[in-house]
Scaffold this active site. Sequence first.
Site, PDB file in Angstrom:
ATOM      1  N   HIS A  82     -11.440 -12.296  -4.387  1.00 20.94           N
ATOM      2  CA  HIS A  82     -12.019 -11.055  -4.918  1.00 20.94           C
ATOM      3  C   HIS A  82     -13.476 -10.906  -4.467  1.00 20.94           C
ATOM      4  CE1 HIS A  82      -8.670 -10.315  -7.839  1.00 20.94           C
ATOM      5  NE2 HIS A  82      -8.578 -11.640  -7.731  1.00 20.94           N
ATOM      6  N   LYS A  93     -31.347  -6.593  17.234  1.00 18.28           N
ATOM      7  CA  LYS A  93     -30.155  -6.584  16.392  1.00 18.28           C
ATOM      8  C   LYS A  93     -28.913  -6.842  17.244  1.00 18.28           C
ATOM      9  CE  LYS A  93     -28.086  -3.896  12.613  1.00 18.28           C
ATOM     10  NZ  LYS A  93     -26.683  -3.923  13.014  1.00 18.28           N
ATOM     11  N   GLU A 129     -15.296  -5.630  16.121  1.00 18.41           N
ATOM     12  CA  GLU A 129     -15.209  -4.215  15.752  1.00 18.41           C
ATOM     13  C   GLU A 129     -14.186  -3.489  16.617  1.00 18.41           C
ATOM     14  OE1 GLU A 129     -19.866  -3.717  14.282  1.00 18.41           O
ATOM     15  OE2 GLU A 129     -19.263  -3.133  16.304  1.00 18.41           O
TER      16      GLU A 129
END
Length: 457
Positions: free
Chosen positions: A185, A321, A328
């Site tokens: 969870h 970054k 992806e």
Amino acid sequence: MRVERDALGEVEVPDDAYYGAETARAVRNFHISRQRQHPLLIRAIAQIKLAAARANVAVGALSDEIGEVIERAAQEIVEGGFADQFVVDAYSAGAGTSIHMNVNEVIANRAGELLGEPKGTYERVHPNDHVNMGQSSNDVFPTAMRIAILTNLRSGLLFQLDNLVGALNMRAEEFQGIVKSGRTHLQDAVPITLGHEFAAYANMVIRAADPLFAAEKRLHRIPLGGTAVGTGFGTAPGYREEVVKQLRAITELDLESAEDLVEAVRNLGDFAEFAGALKTLSLALGQIANDLRMLSMGPRAGLAEISLPAVQPGSSMMPGKINPSIAEVMNMVCMRVSGAEHTVALAAGAGQLDMNVMTPVIADELLKGLGMLHRAVEGFTELCVKGIEADVERCREFAEASLGIATALDPVIGYERAAELVVEAFRTGRTLKEVVRESGLVGEEQIDELLDPRRYV
């Protein structure tokens, strides 16, 4: 331009084109996807034409001379020739008739050329009478779809899945001693090793590929020889058995004639099953890619238990970054392939009476999806999974800080008291060990042993 005639009248065709009137009409009529049909589909149709020519010669329906030039022309296409002549849009007339006739016309004109005949005359080799002898789009096109999919699957996706499983298992072995916090969870859970997780990923791929093998087996059942409605109308005696034998030898696939050709011509359920198997695989691959993105998020403000290979700068705005780009892409391809399952299911269920005309959209969805998934898995394996590194210290810190380890206290002090200590540790920001020690509920000599995460993996 040259002028050809068909049942609707005169049609202008580029003088140097190997295709003919029906293809020219289709080019005018269909500007839908602005993409041509998949090369493997054209190759598969040409293989069928090669097999049909040999079969018709063998049963005495076609002369040796005409059969030989059709074979030569078809073989040139199988080997990649005349690729610029297959110009019909991937979304064209139902049943793939325009795509099928495009191949028939190219073969007829090339075969006529080999006999010294000008393009567009068809006096000695006709696209319907000779190249398409004993055939219909209704049995040729679904058979070609099966051949193209099976060829693509064997040479592409299955090989790459094996590589991916191997790479995941290598990471599992490398990471087997790295203890970390489990998470259920998205919350702290009992300890696990990073090796356990990567071994599970490998097995997820294996299990998700199982339906693919079952669906692949069904695609070996072909309707060729059934012609328009599955009765074999228009074929010479012995043709059906001979053409399947020839096609099996040409493709080196274990093809077999459907027991009921009437059913096989109208029923595209095998393709829906295959699309469902691809979706099952895509869901597993997508879940793995999601996990890798989450486990690597950071590098300072996330979990950062693993790092993925840096393949390119990740931002047009933020210097330095780096994004999980390969994972992806894997996610996006899995979404695309999963969506194709719905399209194929709708198309497979759209049959009416004695056939289903929705074959072009099924062929386009499955062949494109297979190709994208093949290349995505290859990139995922080579550019992502093989270069994953673990942050051992980060994993240890999370394992020791996890409140999930409180499960080990249940046999000693019970669930309710253990839960109270977890709440207290979270409320005060202290470690579970500190709170347990202060409570006096567990002997000092037991605390370090009970709350050592390495003990439970």
